[in-house]
Enzyme design. Structure first.
Site, PDB file in Angstrom:
ATOM      1  N   TYR A 143      -9.898  -5.600  -3.307  1.00 28.82           N
ATOM      2  CA  TYR A 143      -9.757  -5.521  -1.667  1.00 28.82           C
ATOM      3  C   TYR A 143      -8.394  -4.767  -1.542  1.00 28.82           C
ATOM      4  O   TYR A 143      -7.447  -5.277  -1.967  1.00 28.82           O
ATOM      5  CB  TYR A 143     -10.089  -7.019  -1.251  1.00 28.82           C
ATOM      6  N   ASP A 246      -1.544  -2.146  -5.668  1.00 24.77           N
ATOM      7  CA  ASP A 246      -1.742  -2.965  -4.662  1.00 24.77           C
ATOM      8  C   ASP A 246      -1.201  -4.312  -5.162  1.00 24.77           C
ATOM      9  O   ASP A 246      -1.647  -5.170  -5.483  1.00 24.77           O
ATOM     10  CB  ASP A 246      -2.985  -2.822  -4.025  1.00 24.77           C
ATOM     11  N   LYS A 274       2.170 -10.121   2.489  1.00 22.47           N
ATOM     12  CA  LYS A 274       1.550 -11.781   2.655  1.00 22.47           C
ATOM     13  C   LYS A 274       2.917 -12.210   2.127  1.00 22.47           C
ATOM     14  O   LYS A 274       3.854 -12.788   3.004  1.00 22.47           O
ATOM     15  CB  LYS A 274       0.521 -11.742   1.355  1.00 22.47           C
TER      16      LYS A 274
END
Length: 450
Positions: A143, A246, A274
């Site tokens: 994702y 990522d 994050k």
């Protein structure tokens, strides 16, 4: 039995009057009876609107590396607010943050952003501008945010629509995406050396990037097979493709220098978000000088009104201070290891086949099988119904994982040894409850509401 108490239910119903489905992210919607409203968080704990306390292992989908409402981060943000929030110029904090990220993560250049979605979107644009090519490879179950190009074959995909393993079909995950977008992406099973090499050899002249999570942060923490990340690096070097790692979930969580440090592989571009802000919105695109310098003003568009804003940069600098000066990674790793070992022992004693994957700060487990899944397709063969039953049994007892086993368990610096002990005691009770009905035959995969 509904997870909602009276006040939570009333607030959620009010939210539905003004917010579609009562949530501002579809991943927060668990149905009309189980969608919670969280009133506050402190350390390893969150409280819902009815004052029910939970040990939090969702941690906002991963950002909370230090603990909720960390006092040092909060104080630094309050100090930063006194200087203003956003300007049409650079600020000293932006420069200091870029320098700190470059040093900790061994990258040459850094550009700040606001979210993981923005970071991966811009990284793909940089890769296309640098190579003059348009297509890219991603892996099934990975994702990379909410922009159109990457919403194919994510962890919300259904196995039957992925096609043959030898010739996978990019599965579109959302309505509203232009049909021809799928022509720009090749979706491959993770950890499949032969298929990756064959695809690159056949299409390298079209490939701008290979975009990937170094470990599967949206499919139970599945790890790369030995040598797989090195194979991506080798193919990118051989064919002039930009390697985009990522690290939105792994960055500043599994090591100070993220997955690049942990796995010993350097990418051309890396994306962070994050844990960089411990809950405040901040993200970054970083990488090698030659590739990053493609973003020449007036030639490649890369920016945003709130990039480098005072709140996000103040929070990120505070987080990196704590990571530099306190044993965040070491303590989280030690407590997470105890947690993983304890979960394994409890499931074994209950006679439930299982396999754990990931790293102590970010791990997952599959039930109904003792064969560790190596990719998304294999994970979908595990018993999702049993996992959901176990998750709800835990939540009712005050331990909050995600009900969907594809989302890992996250630990923070605030998850102390005492918190782990409390969790494992509750976990044992919850397993005892679901084990009574366990028959050993997998239930169908759960449907994910997006």
């Amino acid at each position: 039995m509904s997870l909602q108490g009276d006040r939570t239910r009333a607030l959620y119903q009010k939210g539905k009057q003004y917010i579609p489905y009562g949530v501002n992210s579809n991943f927060r919607y668990w149905g009309d009876d189980d969608t919670l409203v969280i009133a506050r968080g402190e350390g390893a704990y969150i409280w819902d609107a009815d004052e029910n306390r939970y040990i939090d292992y969702r941690l906002g989908f991963g950002p909370i590396i230090l603990g909720h409402n960390h006092p040092y981060v909060t104080r630094r943000v309050q100090e930063g607010l006194q200087d203003g929030t956003v300007f049409a110029w650079m600020t000293p904090r932006e420069i200091e943050l870029a320098e700190r990220i470059a040093r900790m993560c061994s990258v040459d250049k850094v550009r700040l952003s606001n979210s993981g979605t923005e970071a991966t979107m811009h990284a793909l644009r940089i890769a296309r501008a640098y190579t003059g090519r348009e297509k890219f490879i991603k892996f099934e179950g990975h994702y990379h945010g909410m922009h159109d190009y990457v919403l194919f074959s994510t962890a919300s995909a259904q196995k039957g629509a992925l096609g043959s393993r030898r010739s996978p079909i990019p599965q579109q995950i959302s309505s509203g995406i232009p049909a021809h977008i799928r022509e720009y992406v090749f979706c491959l099973p993770f950890n499949d050396f032969e298929l990756l090499e064959r695809t690159v050899a056949a299409h390298w002249g079209e490939l701008a990037a290979i975009l990937f999570e170094p470990m599967m942060g949206n499919t139970a923490g599945i790890m790369p097979a030995p040598g797989f990340l090195q194979k991506i690096r080798e193919l990118c070097d051989q064919y002039g493709i930009v390697m985009v790692m990522d690290e939105v979930k792994t960055g500043f969580r599994i090591a100070k220098g993220g997955a690049q440090e942990y796995f010993g592989v350097r990418a051309d571009l890396v994306t962070y978000a994050k844990a960089l802000g411990n809950g405040f919105p901040i993200a970054a695109i970083a990488g090698k000088d030659e590739v990053m310098m493609t973003v020449h003003p007036g030639q490649v568009s890369l920016g945003g009104t709130f990039t480098g804003n005072g709140i996000g940069t103040a929070a990120a600098l505070a987080v990196l201070d704590v990571l530099d000066n306190e044993p965040v990674i070491e303590r989280t790793t030690a407590n997470g290891k105890r947690m993983m070992e304890g979960i394994g022992h409890i499931l074994t004693d209950a006679g439930i086949p299982h396999s754990l994957s990931g790293v102590p700060a970010m791990f997952g487990f599959a039930l109904g099988t003792d064969q560790p899944p190596v990719d998304f397709r294999a994970y979908l063969d595990s018993d999702h119904g049993l996992y959901e039953d176990l998750s709800y049994a835990l939540i009712r007892r005050g331990v909050m994982p995600d009900a969907d086993g594809r989302e890992p368990w996250f630990l923070s610096y605030s998850h102390s040894a005492a918190v782990i002990d409390e969790t494992l005691n509750i976990f044992e009770d919850a397993v005892r409850e679901v084990a009574r009905d366990y028959k050993g035959s997998p239930k169908p995969s759960i449907d994910v509401v997006e």
